[in-house]
Each structure stands twice: as structure tokens, then as C-alpha cells.
Design a protein around this motif. Sequence first.
Motif, PDB file in Angstrom:
ATOM      1  N   LYS A 151    -112.491 -69.054 -98.519  1.00 54.37           N
ATOM      2  CA  LYS A 151    -111.145 -69.519 -98.872  1.00 54.37           C
ATOM      3  C   LYS A 151    -110.267 -69.583 -97.623  1.00 54.37           C
ATOM      4  O   LYS A 151    -109.124 -69.113 -97.624  1.00 54.37           O
ATOM      5  CB  LYS A 151    -110.511 -68.581 -99.900  1.00 54.37           C
ATOM      6  CG  LYS A 151    -111.259 -68.474-101.218  1.00 54.37           C
ATOM      7  CD  LYS A 151    -111.127 -69.719-102.070  1.00 54.37           C
ATOM      8  CE  LYS A 151    -111.795 -69.557-103.423  1.00 54.37           C
ATOM      9  NZ  LYS A 151    -111.668 -70.789-104.252  1.00 54.37           N
ATOM     10  N   ALA A 152    -110.748 -70.185 -96.560  1.00 57.05           N
ATOM     11  CA  ALA A 152    -109.931 -70.324 -95.357  1.00 57.05           C
ATOM     12  C   ALA A 152    -108.815 -71.334 -95.615  1.00 57.05           C
ATOM     13  O   ALA A 152    -109.052 -72.393 -96.199  1.00 57.05           O
ATOM     14  CB  ALA A 152    -110.794 -70.783 -94.183  1.00 57.05           C
ATOM     15  N   PRO A 153    -107.592 -71.045 -95.192  1.00 55.58           N
ATOM     16  CA  PRO A 153    -106.472 -71.946 -95.497  1.00 55.58           C
ATOM     17  C   PRO A 153    -106.576 -73.268 -94.733  1.00 55.58           C
ATOM     18  O   PRO A 153    -107.014 -73.313 -93.589  1.00 55.58           O
ATOM     19  CB  PRO A 153    -105.247 -71.144 -95.061  1.00 55.58           C
ATOM     20  CG  PRO A 153    -105.759 -70.166 -94.058  1.00 55.58           C
ATOM     21  CD  PRO A 153    -107.160 -69.823 -94.486  1.00 55.58           C
ATOM     22  N   VAL A 154    -106.165 -74.337 -95.402  1.00 59.26           N
ATOM     23  CA  VAL A 154    -106.106 -75.671 -94.809  1.00 59.26           C
ATOM     24  C   VAL A 154    -104.646 -75.971 -94.489  1.00 59.26           C
ATOM     25  O   VAL A 154    -103.744 -75.584 -95.235  1.00 59.26           O
ATOM     26  CB  VAL A 154    -106.689 -76.723 -95.777  1.00 59.26           C
ATOM     27  CG1 VAL A 154    -106.539 -78.130 -95.221  1.00 59.26           C
ATOM     28  CG2 VAL A 154    -108.155 -76.412 -96.039  1.00 59.26           C
ATOM     29  N   ALA A 155    -104.394 -76.673 -93.404  1.00 62.02           N
ATOM     30  CA  ALA A 155    -103.044 -76.828 -92.860  1.00 62.02           C
ATOM     31  C   ALA A 155    -102.024 -77.304 -93.882  1.00 62.02           C
ATOM     32  O   ALA A 155    -100.914 -76.773 -93.957  1.00 62.02           O
ATOM     33  CB  ALA A 155    -103.080 -77.775 -91.661  1.00 62.02           C
ATOM     34  N   ARG A 156    -102.345 -78.287 -94.699  1.00 59.59           N
ATOM     35  CA  ARG A 156    -101.353 -78.858 -95.619  1.00 59.59           C
ATOM     36  C   ARG A 156    -101.520 -78.327 -97.049  1.00 59.59           C
ATOM     37  O   ARG A 156    -101.011 -78.910 -98.002  1.00 59.59           O
ATOM     38  CB  ARG A 156    -101.432 -80.382 -95.593  1.00 59.59           C
ATOM     39  CG  ARG A 156    -101.130 -80.965 -94.222  1.00 59.59           C
ATOM     40  CD  ARG A 156    -101.039 -82.472 -94.253  1.00 59.59           C
ATOM     41  NE  ARG A 156     -99.878 -82.915 -95.049  1.00 59.59           N
ATOM     42  CZ  ARG A 156     -99.613 -84.198 -95.291  1.00 59.59           C
ATOM     43  NH1 ARG A 156    -100.411 -85.137 -94.816  1.00 59.59           N
ATOM     44  NH2 ARG A 156     -98.558 -84.526 -96.015  1.00 59.59           N
ATOM     45  N   GLY A 157    -102.232 -77.234 -97.184  1.00 57.33           N
ATOM     46  CA  GLY A 157    -102.443 -76.634 -98.495  1.00 57.33           C
ATOM     47  C   GLY A 157    -103.880 -76.770 -98.927  1.00 57.33           C
ATOM     48  O   GLY A 157    -104.583 -77.696 -98.542  1.00 57.33           O
ATOM     49  N   GLY A 158    -104.336 -75.830 -99.739  1.00 60.15           N
ATOM     50  CA  GLY A 158    -105.734 -75.795-100.146  1.00 60.15           C
ATOM     51  C   GLY A 158    -106.523 -74.851 -99.270  1.00 60.15           C
ATOM     52  O   GLY A 158    -106.003 -74.228 -98.329  1.00 60.15           O
ATOM     53  N   THR A 159    -107.802 -74.717 -99.591  1.00 62.83           N
ATOM     54  CA  THR A 159    -108.687 -73.836 -98.824  1.00 62.83           C
ATOM     55  C   THR A 159    -110.017 -74.533 -98.573  1.00 62.83           C
ATOM     56  O   THR A 159    -110.344 -75.531 -99.226  1.00 62.83           O
ATOM     57  CB  THR A 159    -108.946 -72.510 -99.577  1.00 62.83           C
ATOM     58  OG1 THR A 159    -109.643 -72.785-100.804  1.00 62.83           O
ATOM     59  CG2 THR A 159    -107.649 -71.769 -99.871  1.00 62.83           C
TER      60      THR A 159
END
Length: 391
Positions: free
Chosen positions: A116-124
Amino acid sequence: MIESWRWYGPFDTISLAEIAQTGAAGIVHALHEVPYGEVWTREAVAARKAEITGAGFRWDVVESLPVHEAIKRGEGDLSTLFANYRQSMANLAAEGIRTICYNFMPLLDWTRTDLKAPVARGGTCLRFDTARMATFEIHMLGRTDAEGDYPEEVLRRAAAWFQASTEGDRDALLHAIMSGLPGAFDRYDIAGLRKALKGYEGIDRDTLRANYRRFLEEVIPAAEDLGMALCVHPDDPPRDILGLPRIVSDEDGIGWIMQAVDSPANGLTLCSGSLGANPANDVPAIARHFAARIRFAHLRNVAKEADGSFEEAAHLDGDTDMVALIAVLLGEERRRRDAGEDFAQIPMRPDHGHDLLHDMERESFPGYPLIGRLRGLAELRGVARALEQAG
């Protein structure tokens, strides 16, 4: 290309009715409930196929018909395991399923350190962090000689993470590393993994290759007789893991496999993400080189970092030129159609997606959410349509 979707059957929280709304035409599936090494009966295959076709799909590809660890180790009398594998192939062929994806990775399949690594604009997204892997190998597993596999800076960060981590952090890391075994019956704790690794003591790259050649010699003639293709999936990540050799990581490794038993039935699953995680790999070039042997494609992208870490990128945004890669696959399909060859269309599925929007509120197999893969399929479909119209 045949737009396909991986579905885990009774284990999947995503239904065939939902998959229908993605526009995918084919299902990629396996009988995950059958223990490794046992026969997939024709009755079980037929029942699952009826469920898939009854929902309006084709079942084009089996992913995966697992190779038992004893075969990879070359351990003991393997005649029953080989016979069972061939019988499962025959039962699949009898139901019209002629493409089998498999891998020859020792012990673990795909390996990540973060689910579940974070993605820059939201999400993982899924992530492989080299320092976390070093932490696991050195400070949790206590693998002898593991320190020699990592540079000093990575070792420093690994030690710092371990010192700052909680028991929950370490449990989550173990869970992430074990999560690349969907449908498998072996999930290891630290003690169990240490024991399992002992079974590979003394097995180096040459030994694993010899065991692999033996497997191919046992099953490829049967595939030829059945009109099937077996398609090896590259190593993920494309590097040695836990001191175990990995031999399907680059153009040279794939070339060795294709020549070990030189047959059209000895094919390749072109996985752009697995190959793309190796900085030395030019994925479109590898696809061009082995185009005639590609029977199945996993299309996804990764963003690499200097220390060997990488994470799943959006399908069109990572380090691999996805437009160039899809152009290679479409060109190979045209060549096959013009030559009147079998397997003219290449099944493709959007591999791994970000957890987006309602994906984050819904349990699914790591890397296999609904909305994230739907986005990926839509993007890949758009590229393919544009290239086809451009001629």
C-alpha cells in the motif's frame, strides 16, 4: 490483441458481472484450490469453464499451472509430478484451453515489500524497496552472507529501519513478501521460510537451469502433441532473492530457455513490468527479439530508482515505452495473420493496478483491484486502437 482480465474464481471479491463492465473479452484463470502437483481433473476444468463462458467470456489462458518445488529442486523421483502435469495439460486441452502461463521462480513468486505505498495524486501501489528487502534478509531472516548482496548505503538504511520498526511493522513486511503467492498453499513464517530455504542449499544457477531443462524436456513434447503453448513468466523482480538464483530475468536468460527445447510450444509470457524492473532491459527490444514466441502479454509499468527499488507506475507513465511495446505486439499479430499461423491473436491483460477510489475500501488480491486495472485496460485499449488505425 484479446483484452483479458485475471480472475481468481471463488477466492475473488470481484465478480464476473463486474468484469464484464470493463469490456474485457477473455478471462485468465487457474484452479487455485488444487494443491500444487495434483491433477486438474477434466471435470473441474469443465465446470469452471462453464461458469466463465456462461458469463459471456472466453477462458483463453491458464495462469498458472504451478510447477512443484520438488521439480525446481530436482529432488527425488519426479515421475508422478511430471505425469500429473502432463495429465492436467491434457485435461485443459480437452476443454479447448491451449495456453498455459507458468513460472520457474524458486520458492517465491512475485515479491514486494509494500502493498500500500502511497501514490502522488492519491491511491496506493505495490512497491519493492531494496532497503526493506535487506532488512528482511539480514535482520529478520538472518540469512548467511546476505550483507554481501547489498551496497553499504542500503545496509545503513536497512539497519536504521529495523531499529525504528515495531513488531507490527515487521509483521507487515513479512506479510507483504509472502503475498506474491495467490492461491498457493504455502505461507511461511520466519522459521518456516528458513526451513524451506534449506531445501535449496547447494542449488546454484547452473543446477536450476539443469532442472528447468529437464522440466521442459518432460512437458514440451506433450504440449506439441496437444497443440498447446507453455509460456514462461519472467522473474519478478528480475534479480536473485533470498540467495536463490533467478534465471528468467533478461534477454540472455529468455534466450537460453527458448533454445533449451527449441519448439514453438516453448513460449514466453511477455511481462513488461517484471522485465522493466531490470535497468539493463529494453523491453520493446526484448519483445521484438522473441516476438514469434510471445503467446501472452502482461502489460504494466514500473518506475525504477538508483538503488534497485521500484514501484508500480500508471500503465503509460513508467520507464517502459508502452506505446512502442504495444506496436511490437500488434506488428507480430499482423505477421502471424499474414502467414496463416496459429495463435495469431495475443491475449493481453492489464497487470497490477493502483488501488484507486473505492478500491481502497474493498479487499482484493494485492495488485489486482477493480478500478485501478479498469483504468489500465482503458489506457492500453486506447493506445492499441490508435496504433491500429494509424496502420
